[in-house]
Design an enzyme around this catalytic site. Structure first.
Site, PDB file in Angstrom:
ATOM      1  N   ASP A   1      70.046  57.580  -8.970  1.00 14.16           N
ATOM      2  CA  ASP A   1      70.388  57.141  -7.370  1.00 14.16           C
ATOM      3  C   ASP A   1      70.415  58.791  -6.915  1.00 14.16           C
ATOM      4  OD1 ASP A   1      71.552  55.974  -4.988  1.00 14.16           O
ATOM      5  OD2 ASP A   1      73.368  56.895  -5.763  1.00 14.16           O
ATOM      6  N   SER A   2      70.840  58.811  -5.629  1.00 18.46           N
ATOM      7  CA  SER A   2      70.929  59.972  -4.928  1.00 18.46           C
ATOM      8  C   SER A   2      72.357  60.645  -5.482  1.00 18.46           C
ATOM      9  CB  SER A   2      70.883  59.845  -3.486  1.00 18.46           C
ATOM     10  OG  SER A   2      71.756  59.052  -3.046  1.00 18.46           O
TER      11      SER A   2
ATOM     12  N   CYS B   1      68.756  53.533  -5.620  1.00 17.98           N
ATOM     13  CA  CYS B   1      68.927  54.048  -4.263  1.00 17.98           C
ATOM     14  C   CYS B   1      68.025  53.218  -3.282  1.00 17.98           C
ATOM     15  CB  CYS B   1      68.503  55.540  -4.330  1.00 17.98           C
ATOM     16  SG  CYS B   1      68.982  56.285  -2.760  1.00 17.98           S
TER      17      CYS B   1
ATOM     18  N   GLU C   1      82.737  56.950   0.344  1.00 15.59           N
ATOM     19  CA  GLU C   1      83.165  57.901  -0.688  1.00 15.59           C
ATOM     20  C   GLU C   1      84.425  58.387  -0.386  1.00 15.59           C
ATOM     21  OE1 GLU C   1      79.754  60.667  -0.913  1.00 15.59           O
ATOM     22  OE2 GLU C   1      78.475  59.263  -1.729  1.00 15.59           O
TER      23      GLU C   1
ATOM     24  N   CYS D   1      72.008  49.449   1.284  1.00 16.92           N
ATOM     25  CA  CYS D   1      72.447  50.718   0.714  1.00 16.92           C
ATOM     26  C   CYS D   1      73.407  50.596  -0.506  1.00 16.92           C
ATOM     27  CB  CYS D   1      73.250  51.468   2.021  1.00 16.92           C
ATOM     28  SG  CYS D   1      74.008  52.776   1.679  1.00 16.92           S
TER      29      CYS D   1
ATOM     30  N   HIS E   1      76.110  51.859  -1.104  1.00 19.22           N
ATOM     31  CA  HIS E   1      77.523  51.951  -0.937  1.00 19.22           C
ATOM     32  C   HIS E   1      78.186  50.635  -0.072  1.00 19.22           C
ATOM     33  CE1 HIS E   1      76.587  56.233  -1.769  1.00 19.22           C
ATOM     34  NE2 HIS E   1      77.749  56.432  -1.667  1.00 19.22           N
TER      35      HIS E   1
HETATM   36  N1  DGL Z   1      72.268  56.034  -2.367  1.00 17.48           N
HETATM   37  C1  DGL Z   1      71.701  56.035  -0.771  1.00 17.48           C
HETATM   38  C2  DGL Z   1      71.071  54.686  -0.332  1.00 17.48           C
HETATM   39  O1  DGL Z   1      71.322  53.744  -1.126  1.00 17.48           O
HETATM   40  C3  DGL Z   1      73.080  56.236   0.064  1.00 17.48           C
HETATM   41  C4  DGL Z   1      73.599  57.645  -0.206  1.00 17.48           C
HETATM   42  C5  DGL Z   1      72.401  58.794   0.332  1.00 17.48           C
HETATM   43  O2  DGL Z   1      72.181  58.516   1.714  1.00 17.48           O
HETATM   44  O3  DGL Z   1      71.640  59.344  -0.436  1.00 17.48           O
HETATM   45  O4  DGL Z   1      70.382  54.619   0.440  1.00 17.48           O
END
Ligand code: DGL
Length: 263
Positions: free
Chosen positions: A8-9, A71, A150, A182, A184
């Protein structure tokens, strides 16, 4: 024993790991969070593709049998390109969520929320239309949701006001199903429910992708039966920050996160 690789990012992909552990408790997992380069949601397609290839090359050093792209931004903007570069099965979070949403909607109106990159790519919309062209899709980017989660702002007036503003077009469109597109957003389910009403079904792509991973491993005879599965966590920066937030996303503390410099 081989592992499932997840990337993931940043820290958000732990919502997917949480589901993988719940549904596949005997699987070893290697997680990589690109905390040095997060967020991906506002970056160009070329950049997200490049970062994703580098992340996969890192994971492949760990005897990986399947890669799960946790992600949503990577899954929607980069997956079709990166899939062709590797032999290992690579599963993204889009298709499983789309199938579930198309199955769930009664009035054929689906809402999608995600980062700017995810919504701009129109991947969710196109995959939904491919499954059922009669569905009307309303897609909205909710960029402030990631920092809210976050920072631990999961409820309260400020989040509620922002959620009401973002989700207005979905309410106006009368959607009965919404994809949380997403990593989050599952943490904001109570707020989103409060705004949209309890009759709207929220589709959590983390749950759906774990089901898909299980199916693929079963079909390939690759399910593991180790008694004590190992879960290892790597990040490209700030392991303390990652470990601090891990509990919120994973529902439990992690032992440690290792910082790697070569991604
Ligand atoms: N993990 C990213 C997503 O699910 C969210 C955080 C980011 O923008 O890197 O799209």
């Amino acid at each position: 024993m081989k592992s499932i690789g997840v990337f993931d990012s940043g820290v958000g992909g732990l919502t997917v790991v949480k589901e993988l552990i719940r549904q596949l408790p005997h699987e070893n997992i290697v997680y990589f969070g690109d905390t040095a380069r997060v967020p991906y949601g506002i970056k160009s397609k070329e950049t997200v593709v490049r970062f994703s290839i580098e992340n996969i090359l890192f994971l492949l050093k760990h005897d990986i049998k399947l890669i799960c792209v946790a992600c949503n931004t990577v899954s929607s903007v980069a997956l079709p390109v990166i899939k062709n570069h590797f032999k290992v099965p690579i599963v993204g979070v889009i298709s499983a969520g789309v199938r579930e949403a198309v199955y769930a909607t009664q009035n054929k109106r689906i809402g999608v929320i995600g980062t700017k990159g995810t919504i701009r790519s129109r991947t969710y919309e196109l995959e939904i239309k491919e499954l059922d062209p009669r569905v009307k899709v309303t897609a909205v980017a909710c960029p402030l949701f990631v920092p809210f989660v976050e920072e631990g702002w999961l409820s309260g007036d400020v989040v509620l006001t922002v959620a009401r503003t973002y989700l207005k077009p979905l309410k106006q469109a009368g959607v009965d199903t919404v994809i949380l597109g997403c990593t989050h957003y599952p943490l904001l389910k109570p707020v989103i429910k409060e705004v949209l009403g309890k009759n709207v079904t929220l589709i959590d792509s983390a749950q759906q992708v774990a089901i898909e991973v299980k199916k693929i491993l079963a079909a390939e005879g690759q399910l593991s039966n180790v008694r004590k599965a190992r879960h290892r966590f790597y990040v490209s920066d700030n392991p303390e920050w990652f470990s601090g937030l891990a509990k919120r996303f994973l529902g439990r503390q992690i032992k440690e996160a290792h910082k790697v410099n070569n991604v």
